[in-house]
Motif scaffolding. Sequence first.
Motif, PDB file in Angstrom:
ATOM      1  N   LYS A 220     -58.993  64.098  57.496  1.00 15.65           N
ATOM      2  CA  LYS A 220     -59.081  64.522  59.066  1.00 15.65           C
ATOM      3  C   LYS A 220     -58.380  63.419  59.775  1.00 15.65           C
ATOM      4  N   THR A 221     -58.286  62.040  59.297  1.00 14.55           N
ATOM      5  CA  THR A 221     -57.785  60.933  60.050  1.00 14.55           C
ATOM      6  C   THR A 221     -56.914  60.213  59.048  1.00 14.55           C
ATOM      7  N   ALA A 222     -56.057  59.476  59.283  1.00 20.03           N
ATOM      8  CA  ALA A 222     -55.026  58.750  58.547  1.00 20.03           C
ATOM      9  C   ALA A 222     -55.619  57.591  57.615  1.00 20.03           C
ATOM     10  N   GLY A 223     -56.891  57.102  58.184  1.00 15.78           N
ATOM     11  CA  GLY A 223     -57.626  56.288  57.341  1.00 15.78           C
ATOM     12  C   GLY A 223     -58.392  56.692  56.200  1.00 15.78           C
TER      13      GLY A 223
ATOM     14  N   THR B  89     -48.078  55.712  52.958  1.00 18.78           N
ATOM     15  CA  THR B  89     -48.561  54.968  53.842  1.00 18.78           C
ATOM     16  C   THR B  89     -47.716  53.885  54.247  1.00 18.78           C
ATOM     17  N   ILE B  90     -46.765  53.379  53.396  1.00 24.71           N
ATOM     18  CA  ILE B  90     -46.017  52.149  53.845  1.00 24.71           C
ATOM     19  C   ILE B  90     -45.194  52.635  55.290  1.00 24.71           C
ATOM     20  N   ILE B  91     -44.485  53.816  54.933  1.00 22.25           N
ATOM     21  CA  ILE B  91     -43.798  54.371  55.963  1.00 22.25           C
ATOM     22  C   ILE B  91     -44.307  54.597  57.321  1.00 22.25           C
ATOM     23  N   LEU B  92     -45.655  55.128  57.256  1.00 26.60           N
ATOM     24  CA  LEU B  92     -46.711  55.286  58.521  1.00 26.60           C
ATOM     25  C   LEU B  92     -46.959  53.820  58.886  1.00 26.60           C
ATOM     26  N   THR B  93     -47.411  52.819  58.166  1.00 27.15           N
ATOM     27  CA  THR B  93     -47.918  51.572  58.647  1.00 27.15           C
ATOM     28  C   THR B  93     -46.706  50.568  59.269  1.00 27.15           C
ATOM     29  N   ASP B  94     -45.883  50.380  58.333  1.00 26.92           N
ATOM     30  CA  ASP B  94     -44.685  49.729  58.339  1.00 26.92           C
ATOM     31  C   ASP B  94     -43.605  49.907  59.197  1.00 26.92           C
ATOM     32  N   TYR B  95     -43.402  51.136  59.385  1.00 24.58           N
ATOM     33  CA  TYR B  95     -42.191  51.766  59.943  1.00 24.58           C
ATOM     34  C   TYR B  95     -42.611  52.516  61.232  1.00 24.58           C
ATOM     35  N   TYR B  96     -43.403  53.712  61.128  1.00 27.53           N
ATOM     36  CA  TYR B  96     -43.650  54.704  62.273  1.00 27.53           C
ATOM     37  C   TYR B  96     -44.413  53.778  63.120  1.00 27.53           C
TER      38      TYR B  96
ATOM     39  N   ARG C 107     -44.950  50.664  63.421  1.00 24.76           N
ATOM     40  CA  ARG C 107     -44.700  49.347  63.847  1.00 24.76           C
ATOM     41  C   ARG C 107     -43.616  49.375  64.783  1.00 24.76           C
ATOM     42  N   TYR C 108     -42.652  50.377  64.674  1.00 26.25           N
ATOM     43  CA  TYR C 108     -41.224  50.337  65.395  1.00 26.25           C
ATOM     44  C   TYR C 108     -41.085  51.730  66.187  1.00 26.25           C
ATOM     45  N   ILE C 109     -41.545  52.784  65.962  1.00 29.15           N
ATOM     46  CA  ILE C 109     -41.473  54.008  66.736  1.00 29.15           C
ATOM     47  C   ILE C 109     -42.722  54.502  67.420  1.00 29.15           C
ATOM     48  N   ASN C 110     -43.874  54.364  67.128  1.00 33.34           N
ATOM     49  CA  ASN C 110     -44.867  54.778  67.968  1.00 33.34           C
ATOM     50  C   ASN C 110     -46.069  53.808  67.700  1.00 33.34           C
ATOM     51  N   LYS C 111     -46.120  52.567  68.550  1.00 39.35           N
ATOM     52  CA  LYS C 111     -47.254  51.805  68.147  1.00 39.35           C
ATOM     53  C   LYS C 111     -48.642  52.151  68.576  1.00 39.35           C
ATOM     54  N   ASN C 112     -48.765  53.178  69.427  1.00 35.53           N
ATOM     55  CA  ASN C 112     -50.163  53.958  69.690  1.00 35.53           C
ATOM     56  C   ASN C 112     -50.097  55.320  69.054  1.00 35.53           C
ATOM     57  N   ALA C 113     -49.936  55.451  68.048  1.00 34.76           N
ATOM     58  CA  ALA C 113     -49.866  56.881  67.372  1.00 34.76           C
ATOM     59  C   ALA C 113     -51.039  57.562  67.214  1.00 34.76           C
ATOM     60  N   SER C 114     -51.214  58.761  67.622  1.00 29.85           N
ATOM     61  CA  SER C 114     -52.469  59.428  67.674  1.00 29.85           C
ATOM     62  C   SER C 114     -52.802  59.748  66.246  1.00 29.85           C
ATOM     63  N   GLU C 115     -54.052  60.404  66.066  1.00 31.61           N
ATOM     64  CA  GLU C 115     -54.462  60.606  64.473  1.00 31.61           C
ATOM     65  C   GLU C 115     -53.501  61.821  64.026  1.00 31.61           C
ATOM     66  N   LYS C 116     -53.192  62.725  65.100  1.00 27.60           N
ATOM     67  CA  LYS C 116     -52.435  64.102  64.801  1.00 27.60           C
ATOM     68  C   LYS C 116     -51.108  63.490  64.200  1.00 27.60           C
ATOM     69  N   SER C 117     -50.475  62.605  65.037  1.00 23.22           N
ATOM     70  CA  SER C 117     -48.918  62.503  64.639  1.00 23.22           C
ATOM     71  C   SER C 117     -49.016  61.449  63.243  1.00 23.22           C
TER      72      SER C 117
ATOM     73  N   SER D  23     -49.285  63.836  60.248  1.00 23.84           N
ATOM     74  CA  SER D  23     -48.046  64.443  60.634  1.00 23.84           C
ATOM     75  C   SER D  23     -46.981  63.589  59.545  1.00 23.84           C
ATOM     76  N   VAL D  24     -47.054  62.359  59.879  1.00 26.43           N
ATOM     77  CA  VAL D  24     -46.106  61.627  59.420  1.00 26.43           C
ATOM     78  C   VAL D  24     -46.321  61.332  57.728  1.00 26.43           C
ATOM     79  N   LEU D  25     -47.494  61.192  57.518  1.00 33.74           N
ATOM     80  CA  LEU D  25     -48.166  61.141  56.161  1.00 33.74           C
ATOM     81  C   LEU D  25     -47.726  62.445  55.527  1.00 33.74           C
ATOM     82  N   TYR D  26     -47.961  63.572  55.947  1.00 32.27           N
ATOM     83  CA  TYR D  26     -47.597  64.670  55.160  1.00 32.27           C
ATOM     84  C   TYR D  26     -46.213  64.826  54.787  1.00 32.27           C
TER      85      TYR D  26
END
Length: 495
Positions: free
Chosen positions: A30-33, A353-360, A362-372, A375-378
């Motif tokens: 249900k969550t990125a974690g 995981t690296i694409i989410l934490t180190d790029y998305y 970090r540089y695209i959406n620092k306050n990313a919601s669980e839903k977004s 979506s990035v992980l999928y």
Amino acid sequence: MQLPTLDLIVFILITFGNVLFGASFFFKNKTAGQFTSGGGNLPAWVVGMSIFATFVSSISFLALPGNAYSTNWNALVFSFSIPVAAILAVKFFVPLYRGIGSISAYNYLEMRFGTWARVYASACYLLTQLMRTGAILLLLALPINALFGFNIKTIIIVTGIAVTLYSMLGGIQAVVWTDAIQGIVLIAGAIVSALVITFSMPEGPSQVFEIAAANNKFSLGSFGSSLSESTFWVILIYGLFINLQNYGIDQNFVQRYMATSSDKQAKSSALFGSLLYVPVSVIFFYIGTALYSYYTARPELLPAELTQPGMGDKVFPYFIVNGLPTGITGLLIAAIFAAGMSTVSTSLNSTATIILTDYYQRYINKNASEKSSMSVLYISSMVIGFLGVLIALSLVGVESVLDAWWSLASIFSGGMLGLFLLAFLSRKVRRIDAIVGVIVGALVIIWMSLSPLYFNSENLLAFRSPFHSNLTIVIGTLVIFLLGFVSMKFFFRKK
């Protein structure tokens, strides 16, 4: 050849059962974690089995017996370094990453040397894992094609889709739990193979050891001081550096450190997974040696083409098809598939995981919601899986490209380990010191990796690396580490 019905049923049940089981974890993410670390509540033994399965690929399942069949047990020395690396991980690396609390292995490098270090290491990791995914999918398809004649490209596409599906839907929980099952299947397959060969000897099990000992098949290699040959010491030092890299900077391992509920469980899983590989690798080498004794005692059972030099890797697949009872063959093929699927699924989850934490984030959406974030992980899992399949398809029949890739892989990994050791072992090393070390060290690694491929003519031999290829990561890492310290002491010092 035509696959017996029972073998086909065993293979399908184990392989697709794993896929369906992994996909079932979709309802628990249900969550990125939960997707990246399982919410930090996975059982220690399961995580440990996953670490073990990450060590073993389908290539290990076939190449280690092939190596022992053709030569001796020199390559087993690699396994002797694993307990040392595991103890260091338990003492230093696990507490480090759990103390930081970041799921990314490269957040620590940014804390020490700035953004460039995190981007450099994570980019190297992504490139390595992307190509690794393609290479493993291809190398997984080759023995299956050789064993049963299935079309290589079809195997790549079907396997890629299946692994991507359960990795994308189930996250780290699917990866870890299916790894555990696949690891058990792999061990069972290896043990059964070893027993069947041993008790098939014409004069009984003792004949395995008599023939092997007479032909020096249990040798661990030369104990000489040469740095250009595969001696005991070269393999031991190489193994130590590779395993320090695995435990210290490999995202696959760092995620597993974070997947258990406490430091104690994380440490026990790291020890369990790594130490389990040692006896299992002994079984792999024993299989190769036992096959040598078996076909020495019964040479009429081995086709003439497999007695030629360089054919050792094909002897075990031949025995799987022709020497094992019906049903057991299906188990062994499933074990080979399981090892490959485990490696690929781990790469897919860690890169997402690296694409989410180190790029998305970090540089695209620092306050990313669980839903977004989900979506990035999928999407990342699906894209990496798709690209891996394309890479595997492009490498079909191009063996030289594959060889060049393994050389390039050492370029990426060597620089990452040296940078991590600079960060970890001294608080006084500065950003500029790390940059100097990485640049020079990377040049050394590039030279050592590529010079054997390009400096082959007589007038260029003087420019070739005189060291064994296994020492590339060792020398490259030491250059980065030592130059970083020299720079800290003597260069760029402010008055």
